[in-house]
Structures are given as C-alpha cells and as structure tokens.
Design a protein around this motif. Structure first.
Motif, PDB file in Angstrom:
ATOM      1  N   ILE A  11      40.376 -11.225  26.358  1.00  0.00           N
ATOM      2  CA  ILE A  11      39.555 -12.444  26.289  1.00  0.00           C
ATOM      3  C   ILE A  11      40.447 -13.683  26.337  1.00  0.00           C
ATOM      4  CG2 ILE A  11      38.045 -13.802  24.793  1.00  0.00           C
ATOM      5  CD1 ILE A  11      36.807 -11.171  23.844  1.00  0.00           C
ATOM      6  N   LEU A  12      41.549 -13.631  25.595  1.00  0.00           N
ATOM      7  CA  LEU A  12      42.490 -14.753  25.606  1.00  0.00           C
ATOM      8  C   LEU A  12      43.093 -14.947  26.995  1.00  0.00           C
ATOM      9  CD1 LEU A  12      44.324 -14.195  22.206  1.00  0.00           C
ATOM     10  CD2 LEU A  12      42.952 -16.186  22.831  1.00  0.00           C
ATOM     11  N   ALA A  13      43.418 -13.844  27.669  1.00  0.00           N
ATOM     12  CA  ALA A  13      44.007 -13.928  29.004  1.00  0.00           C
ATOM     13  C   ALA A  13      43.019 -14.533  30.000  1.00  0.00           C
ATOM     14  CB  ALA A  13      44.455 -12.547  29.473  1.00  0.00           C
ATOM     15  N   MET A  14      41.752 -14.140  29.897  1.00  0.00           N
ATOM     16  CA  MET A  14      40.736 -14.693  30.796  1.00  0.00           C
ATOM     17  C   MET A  14      40.524 -16.183  30.523  1.00  0.00           C
ATOM     18  SD  MET A  14      38.011 -11.519  30.750  1.00  0.00           S
ATOM     19  CE  MET A  14      36.854 -12.316  31.848  1.00  0.00           C
ATOM     20  N   ALA A  15      40.510 -16.548  29.240  1.00  0.00           N
ATOM     21  CA  ALA A  15      40.378 -17.970  28.895  1.00  0.00           C
ATOM     22  C   ALA A  15      41.578 -18.749  29.416  1.00  0.00           C
ATOM     23  CB  ALA A  15      40.257 -18.127  27.379  1.00  0.00           C
ATOM     24  N   SER A  16      42.753 -18.148  29.304  1.00  0.00           N
ATOM     25  CA  SER A  16      43.968 -18.786  29.809  1.00  0.00           C
ATOM     26  C   SER A  16      43.865 -19.060  31.296  1.00  0.00           C
ATOM     27  CB  SER A  16      45.179 -17.885  29.529  1.00  0.00           C
ATOM     28  OG  SER A  16      46.322 -18.333  30.231  1.00  0.00           O
ATOM     29  N   ALA A  67      47.296 -19.866  25.199  1.00  0.00           N
ATOM     30  CA  ALA A  67      46.389 -18.717  25.095  1.00  0.00           C
ATOM     31  C   ALA A  67      47.007 -17.484  25.741  1.00  0.00           C
ATOM     32  CB  ALA A  67      45.053 -19.049  25.755  1.00  0.00           C
ATOM     33  N   ASN A  68      47.695 -17.697  26.863  1.00  0.00           N
ATOM     34  CA  ASN A  68      48.341 -16.584  27.547  1.00  0.00           C
ATOM     35  C   ASN A  68      49.468 -15.995  26.698  1.00  0.00           C
ATOM     36  OD1 ASN A  68      48.459 -15.043  30.100  1.00  0.00           O
ATOM     37  ND2 ASN A  68      50.528 -15.868  30.208  1.00  0.00           N
ATOM     38  N   GLY A  84      45.943 -13.132  35.410  1.00  0.00           N
ATOM     39  CA  GLY A  84      46.375 -14.448  35.864  1.00  0.00           C
ATOM     40  C   GLY A  84      45.822 -14.774  37.236  1.00  0.00           C
ATOM     41  N   ALA A  85      45.465 -13.740  37.996  1.00  0.00           N
ATOM     42  CA  ALA A  85      44.893 -13.952  39.325  1.00  0.00           C
ATOM     43  C   ALA A  85      43.540 -14.656  39.247  1.00  0.00           C
ATOM     44  CB  ALA A  85      44.738 -12.614  40.048  1.00  0.00           C
ATOM     45  N   LEU A  86      42.879 -14.590  38.090  1.00  0.00           N
ATOM     46  CA  LEU A  86      41.596 -15.276  37.946  1.00  0.00           C
ATOM     47  C   LEU A  86      41.748 -16.784  38.090  1.00  0.00           C
ATOM     48  CD1 LEU A  86      40.008 -13.294  34.959  1.00  0.00           C
ATOM     49  CD2 LEU A  86      39.493 -13.083  37.399  1.00  0.00           C
TER      50      LEU A  86
END
Length: 329
Positions: A11-16, A67-68, A84-86
């Motif tokens: 979730i944190l990675a997606m928010a990042s 966040a990342n 990160g590709a998001l």
C-alpha cells in the motif's frame, strides 16, 4: 485482524508511485510557468526555484520517496520495486489531462515494453544481504569491483556533462536522464548507509562519530542535487509522459547493476539479459515516437506545395518550419 507487513508495504509503495507520478506533472507545470517569466531550466536557468508550483512538486516527490523508503521496511524489494512502474501510468494520465501532452500508440507499446522489462529485471534480481552497520556497508562500497563501477559511472557522467550535454541535451532524452540514473544508483548506496546509521543511532548505538556516516551524507547530498538539476532539465525539454518511463527504467536498471556488483551476486543472468533487451527496445520505441512528435509539433506552420489537393501528405513536397527554431521562448 490487522494488515500483514507485506500488505502494508505494498500500500505504501502504491501511494509512493501516485505521489511521485503526480510530482512530475506539478514540477513540469512549475517549470513551464518559470520558463515563461525567465530563463528556462533546459538552458541552465534556475528561476523555477521561485515558482510555488515547482516546490509543490518537490514536496510531493519527497512524500512519495519517504513512503517508498518506509515500504522497504515492511515488504521485500522484489514486491516493492516493480510498483514504481505505476508512477509512469500516473504521470502519463495526468500529463494527458493537465499538460495536454499526447502519447502515440507506439509510445504506449514502448511504455509497456519498458515496464515489462523492468519487472523481469527486478523479479530476477539477485537477493542482497542487508548490512548491519555503517562499517559493513563501507567495506562493501570500497571493494575493488564496486569502486570500478563508481569510477565508470562518474567517468560517463563527466563525459556527458562536459561533452555531450551541449551538443545533444536538447534533442536526446537519454543525455539528461543518464546523468540522473547513474547518480541515482550511487544515491541508493548512500541512502541505505544513512538509513542504517539512523536506525542504529535511535537504538542507542550512535553512528554520528564515524567519518563514514558523514561521507555517505555528503555523497547523498551531491548526488540528489545533481539528479534534481538534470531531471528538471529533462522535464523542461521533453514530455513528462516520455521522461517518466525512461527515467524509471534507467534508474531501476543501474540500481540493480550496482547492487549486484556490491553484493557479488550475478545469478539469473539469462533473465537479466532478457529484461535488458526488453528495456532497450522499449526505450528505442519511446525515443522514436518522441522524434515523430517533434516533426509534427502542433502549432508549427507547414505548407504543402505542388500537386493535387486530393493527394496524401506523402505525395506532396513538405516544408515544415518549427517556430521554436526562429522565435525566442
């Protein structure tokens, strides 16, 4: 029942990725405003430092990077890094609506190729040992193989800055982003050391007195400032929808190479090579679509001379004059 650590990390990675993708667009809009009132960042100007919208983009990027950083605490890198590709998708969608930047169909294929190649590289990247002290990461960073990588990276960066930037910086997106990516691969090592130092210091084992800690802080500061400077130049010169995926691919690729050298693990070579080939193909397609876009820039005066008006463009003599070649921005 609470969320698992992996779920929290994802979730944190997606928010990042959402924050970082949005930061590209905010900074781009800030750079365009600053360029309209002063010297453009693409030609060495720094008036963007007075533009609130650019600073909003900077704050958004810092939040995303934070966040990342925390995401890696909860989830393994092989789960966090591909997300990160998001940021590519986020920046492309926002650029479409907010910057009116269009990406051609082949550009979409290039983006997909870049993302697929990066995911392949990350999934098959060597598992790295987590250092337990600043001294340990210093030992890894000063081994001959990694020092050779550092020397090669710095040589390429200096060659680009001193020779290639003036000649090709305004026409080749890889010039600015290569500097960002090589410096970024060195930033990761320094940030990792700083993170370990902070963690140990909070646990009561002070790392402030070690000179290695301050060396890594200095390297990180120099690398981050250089990255930001050349990323601004790239965003000011090229479409954000193109900068984002190319930067993501190059940065991820070089970071994995640096980590593989530092931790002496070169497993899954065939998969790594396949990922590199896919990335290179995607980058070439993206750059080709950028060149096509420049050749048909909206608003550029064009005249079709001779022949019947029923003929197609390919049958006519085309004179295309780009206003940017003759008018000051």
């Amino acid at each position: 029942m609470g969320m698992s650590e992996n779920t929290t990390g994802l979730i944190l990675a997606m928010a990042s990725s959402a924050f970082i993708g949005a930061s590209f667009i905010l900074k781009k809009k800030g750079l365009k405003r600053a360029g309209a009132n002063g010297t453009r960042a693409g030609v060495g100007g720094h008036t963007y430092l007075l533009e609130p919208l650019w600073w909003a983009g900077m704050v958004t990027m810092i939040v995303g990077e934070a966040a990342n950083f925390v995401a890696y605490v909860y989830a393994p890198a092989v789960l966090v890094t591909p997300l990160g590709a998001l940021s590519i998708i986020v920046s492309a969608v926002l650029a479409h609506f907010l910057l009116k930047e269009r990406i051609q169909k082949m550009g979409i294929v290039g983006c997909v190729s870049c993302i697929v190649g990066s995911v392949v590289i990350v999934i098959h990247a060597p598992q790295e040992h987590t250092p337990n002290s600043v001294q340990e990461i210093w030992t890894l960073a000063t081994q001959p193989a990694f020092l050779i990588y550092v020397a090669a990276a710095m040589s390429i960066v200096l060659a680009i800055i001193l020779h290639f930037e003036a000649r090709y910086g305004q026409t080749n997106i890889l010039i600015y982003l290569a500097v960002c990516s090589f410096m970024g691969s060195l930033t990761v090592v320094s940030i990792k050391a700083i993170g370990i130092a902070i963690k140990l210091t909070l646990e009561g084992i002070s790392q402030i007195t070690y000179p290695q800690t301050w060396f890594f802080v200095t390297v990180a500061a120099i690398c981050v400032i250089t990255q930001l400077n050349y990323l601004n130049k790239a965003l000011d010169t090229f479409n954000a929808a193109i900068v984002s995926p190319v930067y993501y691919v190059m940065f991820t690729t070089l970071t994995i190479i640096a980590s593989a050298i530092m931790f002496k693990n070169a497993s899954s070579i065939a998969s790594e090579i396949s990922g590199f080939i896919t990335v290179i193909c995607g980058t070439i397609v993206l750059h080709a679509t950028r060149e096509q876009e420049q050749a048909s820039t909206p608003g550029s005066p064009a005249w079709y001379l001779g022949g019947s008006s029923m003929k197609g463009v390919e049958d006519e003599y085309l004179i295309n004059l780009r206003t940017s070649d003759y008018l000051e921005p």
